[in-house]
Design a protein around this motif. Structure first.
Motif, PDB file in Angstrom:
ATOM      1  N   PRO A 106      29.114  58.728 -31.173  1.00 15.05           N
ATOM      2  CA  PRO A 106      30.036  59.185 -30.132  1.00 15.05           C
ATOM      3  C   PRO A 106      31.220  59.948 -30.708  1.00 15.05           C
ATOM      4  O   PRO A 106      31.583  59.780 -31.870  1.00 15.05           O
ATOM      5  CB  PRO A 106      30.493  57.867 -29.487  1.00 15.05           C
ATOM      6  N   ASP A 107      31.831  60.771 -29.883  1.00 10.65           N
ATOM      7  CA  ASP A 107      33.073  61.423 -30.241  1.00 10.65           C
ATOM      8  C   ASP A 107      34.212  60.423 -30.074  1.00 10.65           C
ATOM      9  O   ASP A 107      34.046  59.351 -29.458  1.00 10.65           O
ATOM     10  CB  ASP A 107      33.321  62.639 -29.343  1.00 10.65           C
ATOM     11  N   ALA A 108      35.383  60.771 -30.601  1.00 11.87           N
ATOM     12  CA  ALA A 108      36.520  59.849 -30.577  1.00 11.87           C
ATOM     13  C   ALA A 108      36.856  59.377 -29.164  1.00 11.87           C
ATOM     14  O   ALA A 108      37.126  58.196 -28.925  1.00 11.87           O
ATOM     15  CB  ALA A 108      37.741  60.523 -31.211  1.00 11.87           C
ATOM     16  N   ALA A 109      36.787  60.292 -28.222  1.00 15.28           N
ATOM     17  CA  ALA A 109      37.148  59.938 -26.845  1.00 15.28           C
ATOM     18  C   ALA A 109      36.141  58.992 -26.205  1.00 15.28           C
ATOM     19  O   ALA A 109      36.431  58.364 -25.179  1.00 15.28           O
ATOM     20  CB  ALA A 109      37.275  61.208 -26.000  1.00 15.28           C
ATOM     21  N   GLU A 110      34.963  58.899 -26.785  1.00 14.05           N
ATOM     22  CA  GLU A 110      33.906  58.067 -26.211  1.00 14.05           C
ATOM     23  C   GLU A 110      33.808  56.691 -26.865  1.00 14.05           C
ATOM     24  O   GLU A 110      33.003  55.865 -26.458  1.00 14.05           O
ATOM     25  CB  GLU A 110      32.553  58.773 -26.359  1.00 14.05           C
ATOM     26  N   VAL A 111      34.624  56.438 -27.890  1.00 12.29           N
ATOM     27  CA  VAL A 111      34.493  55.189 -28.653  1.00 12.29           C
ATOM     28  C   VAL A 111      35.036  53.986 -27.892  1.00 12.29           C
ATOM     29  O   VAL A 111      34.348  52.977 -27.704  1.00 12.29           O
ATOM     30  CB  VAL A 111      35.189  55.324 -30.018  1.00 12.29           C
ATOM     31  N   ALA A 112      36.284  54.062 -27.442  1.00 11.01           N
ATOM     32  CA  ALA A 112      36.930  52.908 -26.819  1.00 11.01           C
ATOM     33  C   ALA A 112      36.353  52.624 -25.437  1.00 11.01           C
ATOM     34  O   ALA A 112      35.997  53.537 -24.681  1.00 11.01           O
ATOM     35  CB  ALA A 112      38.429  53.137 -26.721  1.00 11.01           C
ATOM     36  N   ALA A 122      36.832  46.464 -26.823  1.00 12.98           N
ATOM     37  CA  ALA A 122      35.418  46.833 -26.837  1.00 12.98           C
ATOM     38  C   ALA A 122      35.288  48.290 -27.252  1.00 12.98           C
ATOM     39  O   ALA A 122      36.201  49.095 -27.057  1.00 12.98           O
ATOM     40  CB  ALA A 122      34.792  46.614 -25.463  1.00 12.98           C
ATOM     41  N   TYR A 123      34.128  48.621 -27.840  1.00 11.30           N
ATOM     42  CA  TYR A 123      33.925  49.993 -28.299  1.00 11.30           C
ATOM     43  C   TYR A 123      32.444  50.283 -28.491  1.00 11.30           C
ATOM     44  O   TYR A 123      31.611  49.364 -28.519  1.00 11.30           O
ATOM     45  CB  TYR A 123      34.679  50.241 -29.608  1.00 11.30           C
ATOM     46  N   HIS A 124      32.124  51.554 -28.633  1.00  5.85           N
ATOM     47  CA  HIS A 124      30.779  51.989 -28.997  1.00  5.85           C
ATOM     48  C   HIS A 124      30.739  52.147 -30.511  1.00  5.85           C
ATOM     49  O   HIS A 124      31.555  52.886 -31.077  1.00  5.85           O
ATOM     50  CB  HIS A 124      30.431  53.317 -28.329  1.00  5.85           C
ATOM     51  N   GLU A 125      29.816  51.443 -31.167  1.00  4.52           N
ATOM     52  CA  GLU A 125      29.762  51.543 -32.631  1.00  4.52           C
ATOM     53  C   GLU A 125      29.338  52.961 -33.035  1.00  4.52           C
ATOM     54  O   GLU A 125      28.672  53.654 -32.263  1.00  4.52           O
ATOM     55  CB  GLU A 125      28.845  50.464 -33.223  1.00  4.52           C
ATOM     56  N   PRO A 126      29.729  53.409 -34.230  1.00  9.72           N
ATOM     57  CA  PRO A 126      29.621  54.833 -34.571  1.00  9.72           C
ATOM     58  C   PRO A 126      28.234  55.356 -34.911  1.00  9.72           C
ATOM     59  O   PRO A 126      28.071  56.565 -35.050  1.00  9.72           O
ATOM     60  CB  PRO A 126      30.544  54.953 -35.793  1.00  9.72           C
ATOM     61  N   PHE A 127      27.241  54.498 -35.030  1.00  6.79           N
ATOM     62  CA  PHE A 127      25.910  54.985 -35.394  1.00  6.79           C
ATOM     63  C   PHE A 127      25.055  55.242 -34.163  1.00  6.79           C
ATOM     64  O   PHE A 127      24.673  56.366 -33.872  1.00  6.79           O
ATOM     65  CB  PHE A 127      25.214  54.004 -36.329  1.00  6.79           C
ATOM     66  N   GLY A 128      24.749  54.193 -33.430  1.00  3.75           N
ATOM     67  CA  GLY A 128      23.892  54.337 -32.248  1.00  3.75           C
ATOM     68  C   GLY A 128      24.643  54.252 -30.943  1.00  3.75           C
ATOM     69  O   GLY A 128      24.037  54.245 -29.871  1.00  3.75           O
ATOM     70  N   ALA A 129      25.989  54.166 -31.016  1.00  2.00           N
ATOM     71  CA  ALA A 129      26.851  54.090 -29.830  1.00  2.00           C
ATOM     72  C   ALA A 129      26.564  52.854 -28.981  1.00  2.00           C
ATOM     73  O   ALA A 129      26.786  52.854 -27.769  1.00  2.00           O
ATOM     74  CB  ALA A 129      26.732  55.355 -28.984  1.00  2.00           C
ATOM     75  N   ARG A 130      26.097  51.784 -29.617  1.00  4.86           N
ATOM     76  CA  ARG A 130      25.835  50.551 -28.870  1.00  4.86           C
ATOM     77  C   ARG A 130      27.146  49.822 -28.582  1.00  4.86           C
ATOM     78  O   ARG A 130      28.081  49.899 -29.360  1.00  4.86           O
ATOM     79  CB  ARG A 130      24.879  49.645 -29.654  1.00  4.86           C
ATOM     80  N   THR A 131      27.164  49.097 -27.499  1.00  6.42           N
ATOM     81  CA  THR A 131      28.372  48.415 -27.062  1.00  6.42           C
ATOM     82  C   THR A 131      28.633  47.160 -27.887  1.00  6.42           C
ATOM     83  O   THR A 131      27.730  46.346 -28.097  1.00  6.42           O
ATOM     84  CB  THR A 131      28.253  48.025 -25.583  1.00  6.42           C
ATOM     85  N   LEU A 132      29.873  46.998 -28.342  1.00  8.20           N
ATOM     86  CA  LEU A 132      30.290  45.803 -29.065  1.00  8.20           C
ATOM     87  C   LEU A 132      31.610  45.300 -28.495  1.00  8.20           C
ATOM     88  O   LEU A 132      32.468  46.104 -28.095  1.00  8.20           O
ATOM     89  CB  LEU A 132      30.464  46.088 -30.564  1.00  8.20           C
ATOM     90  N   LEU A 133      31.769  43.996 -28.486  1.00 12.67           N
ATOM     91  CA  LEU A 133      33.009  43.381 -28.021  1.00 12.67           C
ATOM     92  C   LEU A 133      33.678  42.681 -29.188  1.00 12.67           C
ATOM     93  O   LEU A 133      33.051  41.868 -29.869  1.00 12.67           O
ATOM     94  CB  LEU A 133      32.721  42.370 -26.908  1.00 12.67           C
ATOM     95  N   LEU A 134      34.920  42.998 -29.444  1.00 13.36           N
ATOM     96  CA  LEU A 134      35.707  42.299 -30.457  1.00 13.36           C
ATOM     97  C   LEU A 134      36.433  41.156 -29.768  1.00 13.36           C
ATOM     98  O   LEU A 134      37.116  41.367 -28.752  1.00 13.36           O
ATOM     99  CB  LEU A 134      36.706  43.250 -31.108  1.00 13.36           C
TER     100      LEU A 134
END
Length: 339
Positions: free
Chosen positions: A34-40, A65-77
């Motif tokens: 994802p691009d920077a704007a699509e991460v958060a 929460a964010y999209h991880e930088p490889f496959g843009a999968r959703t992760l929750l911190l």
């Protein structure tokens, strides 16, 4: 006399060779992720609502929460109570020594930085496939909470070997984790083919070795690893059926090793004291020791069952009187080259 300069092609080859020696890494040909704007991702986003609810129900707190930088999968911190997280039940056994050493290092640096990876396991429990020793260290330190990256991808629980980086796996650790994973999967998906889980199990011989290690923790699996790599392949049979067959293979391998121990004792009685006795004996009885694997050839030179039959016969007919010190010297050289 003037020295002729190298031709242009020669200089290019030399430059290319030098680049390879320098260990340069070529960047990927295409951009990914994802691009920077699509991460958060906002915490009220429906993509992580279920995970956030799970965290709160466990007494924890979502952080972001964010999209991880490889496959843009959703992760929750999130922050989770220690008691809410358990290691996957098929993970390797805890090393108290390593956990205490890890706790001491965290105390020394005065900061706990590395989040653990967490997924939802069976019955809605929170499992970590790669944080067993950090969990234990956190308990030694008396922490109330631990930071976690929570993924909705429950299959991550079965990717231990790829995820676990906090303590290097030896052959025994890897084999036991793989067979424990296989048994857990067989209960839930026993009709699935064994080879469907090749990525999770990493290598077929780990299943066979794991069964041996379960009953014989002191088994010298390293001596048999090269042999099994050549003949052990993932089965096309259902996982539950394949594990029953592998139990037979493991029993036969255990019997062969018992005979190998007898041969080693006889050699020691004749004055041979080399630390490579086991490697030498196993190499001598290995029916595929001279088989060279061709590039791109994944087929086994013979089925595992047939190979074990020949190996057992070779062990029974082993001539202790034919062994010389020069034979053992060659094994020592080979072992040294492989280290």
């Amino acid at each position: 006399m003037a020295t002729r300069s190298k031709s242009t092609p020669a200089r290019k080859r030399a430059a290319a060779s030098g680049a390879r020696r320098a260990g340069r890494l070529a960047p990927g040909k295409t951009s990914r992720g994802p691009d920077a704007a699509e991460v958060a991702i906002a915490l009220d986003n429906e993509a992580i609502a279920a995970l956030a609810a799970l965290v709160r129900a466990a007494g924890g707190a979502p952080i972001g929460a964010y999209h991880e930088p490889f496959g843009a999968r959703t992760l929750l911190l999130a922050s989770l109570p220690l008691a809410a997280v358990q290691p996957t039940p098929f993970q390797r056994d805890l090393s108290p020594t390593h956990a205490k050493r890890l706790a001491a290092k965290i105390e020394e640096t005065a900061v706990f930085l590395d989040p653990i990876i967490v997924v939802r396991g069976e019955d809605g429990r929170l499992w970590t496939p790669n944080g067993r020793h950090r969990l234990a260290a956190a308990k030694v330190l008396g922490l109330k909470q631990i930071t976690a990256l929570i993924s909705p991808d429950e299959s991550l629980a079965y990717r231990i070997l790829a995820l676990n980086t906090e303590k290097a796996h030896n052959l025994k650790d890897r084999s036991l984790e793989v067979i424990r994973m296989a048994r857990a999967l067989a209960k839930r998906h026993g009709d699935e083919r064994e080879d469907a889980y090749a990525a999770q199990f990493e290598s077929a011989e780990l299943l066979s070795l794991g069964m041996v290690y379960e009953k014989s923790p002191r088994f010298a699996g390293g001596a048999y690893s090269a042999f099994l790599k050549k003949v052990d392949r993932f089965s096309e049979r259902a996982l539950s059926a394949s594990l029953r067959q592998r139990a037979d293979y493991a029993a036969r391998l255990t019997e062969i090793d018992a005979r190998v121990r007898t041969i080693i004792a006889a050699l020691q009685a004749r004055g041979f004291k080399s630390p490579y006795l086991r490697n030498y004996v196993v190499a001598r009885i290995n029916p595929v020791r001279f088989h060279k694997v061709k590039k791109g050839d994944s087929a086994a030179p013979m089925p595992l069952g047939q190979a074990l039959t020949r190996m057992a016969a070779a062990a029974r007919s082993f001539n202790v009187g034919s062994v010389s010190n020069s034979d053992l010297a060659w094994v020592a050289v080979g072992a040294g080259a492989g280290e």
